[in-house]
Scaffold this motif. Structure first.
Motif, PDB file in Angstrom:
ATOM      1  N   LYS A  47     -41.164 -16.420 -22.366  1.00 42.66           N
ATOM      2  CA  LYS A  47     -41.116 -17.832 -21.962  1.00 42.66           C
ATOM      3  C   LYS A  47     -39.862 -18.508 -22.506  1.00 42.66           C
ATOM      4  O   LYS A  47     -39.195 -19.271 -21.801  1.00 42.66           O
ATOM      5  N   SER A  48     -39.520 -18.225 -23.762  1.00 44.06           N
ATOM      6  CA  SER A  48     -38.343 -18.826 -24.374  1.00 44.06           C
ATOM      7  C   SER A  48     -37.066 -18.401 -23.649  1.00 44.06           C
ATOM      8  O   SER A  48     -36.191 -19.225 -23.359  1.00 44.06           O
ATOM      9  N   LYS A  49     -36.977 -17.113 -23.334  1.00 49.38           N
ATOM     10  CA  LYS A  49     -35.790 -16.610 -22.629  1.00 49.38           C
ATOM     11  C   LYS A  49     -35.718 -17.160 -21.205  1.00 49.38           C
ATOM     12  O   LYS A  49     -34.645 -17.525 -20.721  1.00 49.38           O
ATOM     13  N   VAL A  50     -36.869 -17.218 -20.556  1.00 43.68           N
ATOM     14  CA  VAL A  50     -36.905 -17.741 -19.184  1.00 43.68           C
ATOM     15  C   VAL A  50     -36.531 -19.219 -19.159  1.00 43.68           C
ATOM     16  O   VAL A  50     -35.762 -19.668 -18.292  1.00 43.68           O
ATOM     17  N   ASP A  51     -37.030 -19.993 -20.110  1.00 49.39           N
ATOM     18  CA  ASP A  51     -36.686 -21.416 -20.187  1.00 49.39           C
ATOM     19  C   ASP A  51     -35.180 -21.603 -20.361  1.00 49.39           C
ATOM     20  O   ASP A  51     -34.581 -22.507 -19.763  1.00 49.39           O
ATOM     21  N   LYS A  52     -34.578 -20.753 -21.192  1.00 49.81           N
ATOM     22  CA  LYS A  52     -33.121 -20.844 -21.405  1.00 49.81           C
ATOM     23  C   LYS A  52     -32.370 -20.507 -20.118  1.00 49.81           C
ATOM     24  O   LYS A  52     -31.390 -21.190 -19.756  1.00 49.81           O
ATOM     25  N   LEU A  53     -32.825 -19.492 -19.410  1.00 47.96           N
ATOM     26  CA  LEU A  53     -32.183 -19.128 -18.144  1.00 47.96           C
ATOM     27  C   LEU A  53     -32.337 -20.238 -17.112  1.00 47.96           C
ATOM     28  O   LEU A  53     -31.400 -20.541 -16.360  1.00 47.96           O
ATOM     29  N   TYR A  54     -33.508 -20.866 -17.068  1.00 45.81           N
ATOM     30  CA  TYR A  54     -33.720 -21.970 -16.136  1.00 45.81           C
ATOM     31  C   TYR A  54     -32.814 -23.159 -16.469  1.00 45.81           C
ATOM     32  O   TYR A  54     -32.311 -23.843 -15.574  1.00 45.81           O
ATOM     33  N   GLN A  55     -32.618 -23.400 -17.762  1.00 46.92           N
ATOM     34  CA  GLN A  55     -31.734 -24.498 -18.160  1.00 46.92           C
ATOM     35  C   GLN A  55     -30.299 -24.198 -17.751  1.00 46.92           C
ATOM     36  O   GLN A  55     -29.586 -25.076 -17.249  1.00 46.92           O
ATOM     37  N   GLY A 181     -23.740 -18.373  -6.581  1.00 47.15           N
ATOM     38  CA  GLY A 181     -23.986 -17.043  -7.133  1.00 47.15           C
ATOM     39  C   GLY A 181     -24.457 -17.100  -8.574  1.00 47.15           C
ATOM     40  O   GLY A 181     -25.313 -16.311  -8.993  1.00 47.15           O
ATOM     41  N   GLU A 182     -23.889 -18.044  -9.340  1.00 47.82           N
ATOM     42  CA  GLU A 182     -24.289 -18.196 -10.741  1.00 47.82           C
ATOM     43  C   GLU A 182     -25.753 -18.619 -10.842  1.00 47.82           C
ATOM     44  O   GLU A 182     -26.519 -18.077 -11.655  1.00 47.82           O
ATOM     45  N   VAL A 183     -26.137 -19.582 -10.010  1.00 47.68           N
ATOM     46  CA  VAL A 183     -27.534 -20.041 -10.015  1.00 47.68           C
ATOM     47  C   VAL A 183     -28.461 -18.896  -9.647  1.00 47.68           C
ATOM     48  O   VAL A 183     -29.464 -18.628 -10.326  1.00 47.68           O
ATOM     49  N   GLN A 184     -28.135 -18.196  -8.573  1.00 50.02           N
ATOM     50  CA  GLN A 184     -28.990 -17.112  -8.107  1.00 50.02           C
ATOM     51  C   GLN A 184     -29.100 -15.999  -9.145  1.00 50.02           C
ATOM     52  O   GLN A 184     -30.169 -15.398  -9.312  1.00 50.02           O
ATOM     53  N   GLY A 185     -27.999 -15.736  -9.869  1.00 49.08           N
ATOM     54  CA  GLY A 185     -28.014 -14.712 -10.903  1.00 49.08           C
ATOM     55  C   GLY A 185     -28.955 -15.080 -12.047  1.00 49.08           C
ATOM     56  O   GLY A 185     -29.723 -14.237 -12.529  1.00 49.08           O
ATOM     57  N   LYS A 186     -28.894 -16.343 -12.486  1.00 51.07           N
ATOM     58  CA  LYS A 186     -29.773 -16.799 -13.575  1.00 51.07           C
ATOM     59  C   LYS A 186     -31.241 -16.732 -13.153  1.00 51.07           C
ATOM     60  O   LYS A 186     -32.110 -16.314 -13.930  1.00 51.07           O
ATOM     61  N   LEU A 187     -31.513 -17.140 -11.928  1.00 52.06           N
ATOM     62  CA  LEU A 187     -32.886 -17.128 -11.441  1.00 52.06           C
ATOM     63  C   LEU A 187     -33.415 -15.698 -11.301  1.00 52.06           C
ATOM     64  O   LEU A 187     -34.588 -15.429 -11.575  1.00 52.06           O
ATOM     65  N   ALA A 188     -32.527 -14.783 -10.886  1.00 56.54           N
ATOM     66  CA  ALA A 188     -32.940 -13.386 -10.757  1.00 56.54           C
ATOM     67  C   ALA A 188     -33.281 -12.793 -12.123  1.00 56.54           C
ATOM     68  O   ALA A 188     -34.254 -12.042 -12.264  1.00 56.54           O
ATOM     69  N   GLN A 189     -32.479 -13.135 -13.144  1.00 56.49           N
ATOM     70  CA  GLN A 189     -32.766 -12.659 -14.504  1.00 56.49           C
ATOM     71  C   GLN A 189     -34.110 -13.192 -14.994  1.00 56.49           C
ATOM     72  O   GLN A 189     -34.897 -12.461 -15.598  1.00 56.49           O
ATOM     73  N   ALA A 190     -34.349 -14.471 -14.722  1.00 53.98           N
ATOM     74  CA  ALA A 190     -35.613 -15.074 -15.151  1.00 53.98           C
ATOM     75  C   ALA A 190     -36.790 -14.404 -14.460  1.00 53.98           C
ATOM     76  O   ALA A 190     -37.813 -14.107 -15.090  1.00 53.98           O
ATOM     77  N   GLN A 191     -36.647 -14.143 -13.163  1.00 55.05           N
ATOM     78  CA  GLN A 191     -37.740 -13.517 -12.422  1.00 55.05           C
ATOM     79  C   GLN A 191     -38.018 -12.103 -12.923  1.00 55.05           C
ATOM     80  O   GLN A 191     -39.172 -11.667 -13.009  1.00 55.05           O
ATOM     81  N   LYS A 192     -36.956 -11.393 -13.297  1.00 58.39           N
ATOM     82  CA  LYS A 192     -37.112 -10.038 -13.835  1.00 58.39           C
ATOM     83  C   LYS A 192     -37.918 -10.068 -15.125  1.00 58.39           C
ATOM     84  O   LYS A 192     -38.782  -9.214 -15.359  1.00 58.39           O
ATOM     85  N   LEU A 193     -37.629 -11.050 -15.978  1.00 54.47           N
ATOM     86  CA  LEU A 193     -38.389 -11.189 -17.227  1.00 54.47           C
ATOM     87  C   LEU A 193     -39.850 -11.522 -16.947  1.00 54.47           C
ATOM     88  O   LEU A 193     -40.758 -10.959 -17.562  1.00 54.47           O
ATOM     89  N   LEU A 194     -40.080 -12.421 -16.011  1.00 56.65           N
ATOM     90  CA  LEU A 194     -41.458 -12.799 -15.685  1.00 56.65           C
ATOM     91  C   LEU A 194     -42.231 -11.611 -15.098  1.00 56.65           C
ATOM     92  O   LEU A 194     -43.434 -11.466 -15.339  1.00 56.65           O
TER      93      LEU A 194
END
Length: 365
Positions: A47-55, A181-194
């Protein structure tokens, strides 16, 4: 009598087998240790990592929004310039046609003025400096030549300006693609963690968010039902922005906040500005549009309008509130320490504590 026979020595072949077996065991142990999976992150760590990626994604989203807004403005400006150039060229063509008619009349009456003939066959912009001094040109002809020259110079400037804006537009489109691309990359990382969480862990996270959202909604609605406590003149004088505190929230800001309330539950989508999904600044700009007031599209630009309110104690329901040092997040103040906003990917428009993010200041529109 004790035996003095020497113990039998292992054969060379046996030693070789033992040595090889030991070496293999050591290698296998080493490989097993290297291949051992690292400890799986806990639900809270994810959750902490995902929140940081979302920010980080939201920061990039506001830059994406800025580039998108700039692209729209440039396209309009280029369109206007191109229309001006087209109309200006039509006017020049008409003026040149008029001079051509004059030349034809002169030819029929006994010959064409040599200076006019030279003009019609050469660049008038470079010719006028010479031609205008010739005595054989009539005042009407000089005036026509000057008009054409001025219009052609204006056309050249407009073409240059349009060319510069087209180059700027190309750069902006390139920046837009990078930010997307930057936004999509961050969201993809967050989704992978979830996706690394179990079904039970995902359900627990969702329940925590729903519980926090319900609690914030109850707090905000309760604050709006209760009359606001009155402040003494001395208290207002001590607060960091007495002039802002004395000015009431406008009727349009109140209407904008009410429009925002009607969208509670709508999903966050980066780059979206309604009516069914929003990012943070898309939510506030859409809400004000429903109150017939246009405000800028990005959070950073919205922070530059209205009257600034530094102290949280001076905020009123309907004020815009900004967060983080780079002002990449914005929402509405909802009363009693709560805000109404579109938080991030995976969340919906909802109430939340103002203390969940670093508050910078408010703006009263």
């Amino acid at each position: 009598m004790a035996s003095h026979r020497r113990p039998k020595q292992p054969s060379r072949a046996r030693v070789t087998v033992l040595t090889a077996t030991a070496a293999a065991a050591v290698a296998l142990t080493s490989q097993t240790a290297q291949a051992a999976p690292s400890a799986k992150p806990t639900k809270d760590e994810v959750k902490s990592k995902v929140d940081k990626l979302y920010q980080d994604a939201e920061k990039a989203t506001e830059k994406y929004n800025g580039a998108k807004e700039k692209q729209g403005k440039l396209e309009k400006e280029i369109g206007t310039l191109q229309d001006k150039v087209a109309r200006g060229q039509d006017e020049v063509n008409e003026l040149r046609a008029g001079l051509g008619s004059l030349a034809s009349a002169q030819y029929r009456s006994g010959g064409i003025d040599p200076s006019l003939q030279l003009f019609l066959s050469a660049d008038p912009d470079s010719y006028l400096d010479k031609a205008s001094t010739l005595e054989q040109l009539s005042g009407k002809q000089v005036e026509a030549l000057r008009t054409i020259q001025e219009k052609q110079r204006s056309l050249a400037q407009q073409r240059q300006e349009a060319g510069d804006k087209l180059k700027d537009l190309a750069d902006t489109r390139s920046e837009l693609g990078k930010k997307k691309g930057e936004v999509q990359g961050k969201l993809a990382q967050a989704q992978k963690l979830l996706n690394s969480l179990t079904a039970a862990e995902k359900a627990a996270l969702e329940e925590e968010e729903k519980r926090a959202s319900r609690a914030s909604e109850r707090t905000a609605l309760k604050a709006q039902e209760e009359p606001a406590p009155k402040k003494s003149a001395g208290t207002e004088a001590k607060s960091g922005g007495s002039a802002a505190a004395a000015k009431p929230v406008s009727g349009r800001a109140t209407s904008a906040y009410a429009a925002g309330q009607s969208k509670i539950g709508s999903p966050y989508v980066y780059g979206a500005s309604g009516p069914s999904s929003f990012d943070c600044s898309g939510f506030t700009s859409w809400s004000f549009a429903q109150a017939n007031q246009t405000i800028p599209r990005t959070s950073q630009a919205q922070a530059q309008i209205g009257t600034r309110i530094n102290s949280q104690s001076d905020l009123q329901v309907g004020d815009l509130v900004f967060f983080y040092s780079d002002l990449h997040h914005v929402g509405f103040y909802a009363g009693n320490g709560q805000i109404l906003h579109s938080p991030r990917t995976g969340a919906v428009v909802r109430y939340e504590s103002i203390n969940n993010m670093p508050y910078m200041f408010g703006v009263r529109v």
